[in-house]
Structure formats: structure tokens, C-alpha cells
Motif scaffolding. Structure first.
Motif, PDB file in Angstrom:
ATOM      1  N   ASP A  30      99.360   8.100   7.814  1.00  0.00           N
ATOM      2  CA  ASP A  30      98.268   7.319   8.778  1.00  0.00           C
ATOM      3  C   ASP A  30      97.697   6.301   7.672  1.00  0.00           C
ATOM      4  O   ASP A  30      97.207   6.762   6.608  1.00  0.00           O
ATOM      5  N   GLU A  36      90.099   8.715  11.125  1.00  0.00           N
ATOM      6  CA  GLU A  36      88.705   9.324  11.136  1.00  0.00           C
ATOM      7  C   GLU A  36      88.777  10.612  10.408  1.00  0.00           C
ATOM      8  O   GLU A  36      89.002  11.591  10.877  1.00  0.00           O
ATOM      9  N   ALA A  39      84.723  14.396  11.646  1.00  0.00           N
ATOM     10  CA  ALA A  39      84.044  14.185  12.900  1.00  0.00           C
ATOM     11  C   ALA A  39      82.532  13.960  12.717  1.00  0.00           C
ATOM     12  O   ALA A  39      82.050  14.357  11.550  1.00  0.00           O
ATOM     13  N   ALA A 225      92.063  15.208   7.725  1.00  0.00           N
ATOM     14  CA  ALA A 225      92.096  14.761   9.150  1.00  0.00           C
ATOM     15  C   ALA A 225      93.192  15.485  10.106  1.00  0.00           C
ATOM     16  O   ALA A 225      92.830  15.827  11.126  1.00  0.00           O
ATOM     17  N   ASP A 226      94.450  15.847   9.315  1.00  0.00           N
ATOM     18  CA  ASP A 226      95.306  16.370  10.169  1.00  0.00           C
ATOM     19  C   ASP A 226      94.776  17.977  10.434  1.00  0.00           C
ATOM     20  O   ASP A 226      95.188  18.529  11.437  1.00  0.00           O
ATOM     21  N   GLU A 228      91.967  19.141  10.345  1.00  0.00           N
ATOM     22  CA  GLU A 228      90.854  19.321  11.242  1.00  0.00           C
ATOM     23  C   GLU A 228      91.224  18.989  12.709  1.00  0.00           C
ATOM     24  O   GLU A 228      91.136  20.107  13.744  1.00  0.00           O
ATOM     25  N   LYS A 229      92.416  18.257  12.892  1.00  0.00           N
ATOM     26  CA  LYS A 229      93.004  18.113  14.224  1.00  0.00           C
ATOM     27  C   LYS A 229      93.684  19.437  14.671  1.00  0.00           C
ATOM     28  O   LYS A 229      93.424  19.854  15.768  1.00  0.00           O
ATOM     29  N   THR A 230      94.418  19.845  13.818  1.00  0.00           N
ATOM     30  CA  THR A 230      95.127  20.932  14.295  1.00  0.00           C
ATOM     31  C   THR A 230      94.722  22.325  14.261  1.00  0.00           C
ATOM     32  O   THR A 230      95.140  23.474  14.911  1.00  0.00           O
ATOM     33  N   GLY A 232      91.247  22.793  13.353  1.00  0.00           N
ATOM     34  CA  GLY A 232      89.566  22.889  13.347  1.00  0.00           C
ATOM     35  C   GLY A 232      89.104  23.115  11.941  1.00  0.00           C
ATOM     36  O   GLY A 232      89.743  23.040  11.030  1.00  0.00           O
ATOM     37  N   TYR A 237      90.278  23.568   6.144  1.00  0.00           N
ATOM     38  CA  TYR A 237      89.320  22.547   6.068  1.00  0.00           C
ATOM     39  C   TYR A 237      88.199  22.276   5.388  1.00  0.00           C
ATOM     40  O   TYR A 237      88.138  21.366   4.468  1.00  0.00           O
TER      41      TYR A 237
END
Length: 344
Positions: A30, A36, A39, A225-226, A228-230, A232, A237
């Protein structure tokens, strides 16, 4: 040629997948402008200030160095090959010249044979140099292409191999004290190539270091970011966020002078992020590896070194002790990086 007694090129890089065993290499594809990283709302009980440094870094315009996923590859494996080469050779390669320059009084003319003490030089372990040979050259041909970094990697590979060979030859000569048998004739003769090969290496090191920093920063932010997305905001993280914050802090504090306000803000962000990590790791279901226990002390040591460095510059402390020096800070940072890279 000026040789710094304390190398400022000795900072290590964090490898990707820096959290626990089983955390695979995240796609680095990315583009930073589309990421992002964190958050806007922090996890319950977490200070928003803990994320300030990482958020700030994510908003800075950066030239893309790692191709996007639609170009078909994950650059993490390539970066880890490059980082392994750099971490295994760069510091010792610079220290070898520092050792040599510590007893050669005039680096323009070289050794004379009349020195009161001849300390010779250090070397770079051959197995570390080999990690910069075929592995790096092969990685440079693999996708994804990272033009600036690939070019710098190949130049560094060539330079460290030549410098390593020069050091090995000099070490044999000086460690066997052959200069006592030929009135330093061979030492005088090899001085020119010794300096030339170091200067070539030093230039390649600077370019390689910067290219690695840029690519590694982007990859870590994308990986964060990945995660956090997958997963949390859990242990992986917070471990990654703390390491990113640690790097952003050392980037400011290692300079001879810096903006105290900026440094204070980054120190606060690092402390808040690290405190969140430590608190999370203490939970029974945190998922932290058993080896995590060693990290607590490394984070604490780095925190102390960072505070001492900030106070030394802020309060204009000039004593000759190590507390608060950039060298002490970088040593503590390197210990943290090594522990993090070994966290499994």
C-alpha cells in the motif's frame, strides 16, 4: 580524511515482522498516501498522545519506494535480507577504521613505523560479509523492484566485500606484527588502498542506510496498519507501535542539537505507547511470547537513555560522562532493536 572517533553510522534497523512468532510478513504494497496507519480513536484506557509520533509520520509526504500490491509482490522478504546484511556489517566496518585511525597520527600520509603503539585494525566477520554477497545480489533481482534501494544494496555489497578483504589483509599484517620485520614497508604501501576502500564503503553505507530507512519505514507503517485491521490493537500492534515510536524518538535525539519541544513530544509519545504495550502484555490472555520478559528491561533502559539525552541537551550539560550522549543513546537503542528482532 576526517575519521570520527565515535561512528554515527552504528544505528541498527528493525526487521519486519517484529512481534511474535507466527506473525507473517505483511504486504508492504500500500502506498503511504493511502495508508491510515492508526485509527483516530485510541484503544480504551490508552492515551491519544501515545500515538502522536506514528500518526505524524504517517501524514508526511514520502516518495513511494515499495510497489503497490497490484504490482504483484511483497517486499518484506527482500527488506529483511537487506537489513540482515546492514545490521551484520555496518557498525563493525566503521569501527575498524576508527581503530586504525586511533593510532595512525596522520591519515594523509599513513603509518611511519615510529608510532609508540600499533593497534592494527578490526575486521568484519566473514559470515556477515557473505550475507551481503549472493543473498543481497539475488534479492536485488527479485520483485518487487525498489530501484533506489536495489541500486544502493548492490553498491553496498560490492563496497563491503572490498573493504572486508582490505581489513583481512591488514589484520594479518598487523596481528602478526610483520611491520617489525619490514620497517612498516607493507603498512605504508597498503595505506592508500586502505583509505580509498573505506571512503568507497562509507559513501555506499550512507546511501544504503538512507534507502533502507525509507523503505523500512513505509513497510513497517503498512504492516502496522494491516495488523490493526486483521488483529486489532492487541500485543502485536502495540509491540510494533512502540518500536516505531522508539525509532522516531532516536531520529530526533541522536543529533548534536535538536528542537527540545519536538523531542519532548516524541518522548511522551514513546512513553505512553510503551506503557500501553507493557500493560497489555501483563494481561493473562495478551498473547505475548514467553520471551517477552526480556523486552521490559530493554524498553526501560532505552527510556532512561532517552531521558538522559534530552536533559543533557535541554540543560546544556557538558560533563564528559556517557549519560546523555548520543553514543549511549544509540547503544541502548541498538540493544532494544536486537532484542525486538529476536523476539519469537
Amino acid at each position: 580524511m576526517a575519521i570520527h572517533k565515535k561512528s554515527r553510522h552504528a544505528r541498527l534497523l528493525t526487521c519486519l515482522a517484529i512481534a511474535t512468532a507466527g506473525l507473517g510478513l505483511a504486504a508492504c504494497g500500500d502506498k503511504s498516501s493511502d495508508i491510515e496507519v492508526l485509527a483516530q480513536t485510541p484503544a480504551p484506557g490508552t492515551s491519544a498522545a501515545a500515538l502522536t509520533a506514528a500518526e505524524a509520520a504517517a501524514t508526511q509526504p514520502v516518495e513511494p519506494t515499495v510497489p503497490s500490491e497490484n504490482e504483484g509482490a511483497d517486499g518484506g522478504e527482500k527488506l529483511n535480507v537487506y537489513i540482515k546484511c546492514f545490521n551484520g556489517t555496518n557498525e563493525s566496518a566503521h569501527k575498524a577504521m576508527e581503530r586504525y585511525a586511533s593510532w595512525v597520527k596522520n591519515m594523509q600520509t599513513g603509518p611511519t613505523g615510529n608510532e609508540r603503539a600499533v593497534y592494527g585494525t578490526y575486521t568484519v566477520p566473514d559470515f556477515n560479509i557473505q550475507a551481503c554477497n549472493e543473498p543481497v545480489l539475488n534479492a536485488a533481482t527479485q520483485a518487487p523492484a525498489i530501484p533506489v534501494l536495489d541500486t544502493a544494496a548492490k553498491a553496498y555489497s560490492s563496497a563491503i566485500i572490498a573493504w572486508g578483504e582490505t581489513l583481512a589483509k591488514a589484520d594479518t599484517y598487523y596481528s602478526r606484527e610483520n611491520y617489525k620485520d619490514d620497517a612498516m614497508a607493507a603498512g605504508k604501501a597498503m595505506h592508500g588502498d586502505f583509505v580509498k576502500n573505506y571512503e568507497t564503503f562509507s559513501a555506499a553505507s550512507k546511501l544504503y542506510n538512507q534507502a533502507l530507512e525509507d523503505a523500512n519505514d513505509q513497510s513497517q507503517l503498512a504492516q502496522l496498519a494491516d495488523v490493526e485491521k486483521t488483529e486489532g490493537r492487541k500485543f502485536n500492534y502495540w509491540q510494533m507501535a512502540a518500536m516505531i515510536s522508539a525509532k522516531q524518538l532516536v531520529n530526533v535525539l541522536e543529533a548534536e542539537s535538536f528542537d527540545v519541544a519536538v523531542a519532548t513530544e516524541r518522548l511522551k509519545a514513546f512513553e505512553d505507547t510503551t506503557d500501553s504495550l507493557i500493560a497489555f502484555a501483563k494481561q493473562s490472555d495478551s498473547g505475548a511470547p514467553m520471551t517477552w520478559i526480556v523486552m521490559d528491561s530493554h524498553f526501560e533502559s532505552y527510556r532512561t537513555a532517552a531521558k538522559q539525552r534530552l536533559r543533557r541537551v535541554r540543560d546544556k550539560i557538558t560533563d564528559s560522562g556517557l549519560d546523555g550522549t548520543s553514543e549511549n543513546l544509540i547503544e541502548s537503542y541498538n540493544d532494544l532493536i536486537s532484542a525486538s528482532n529476536n523476539l519469537r
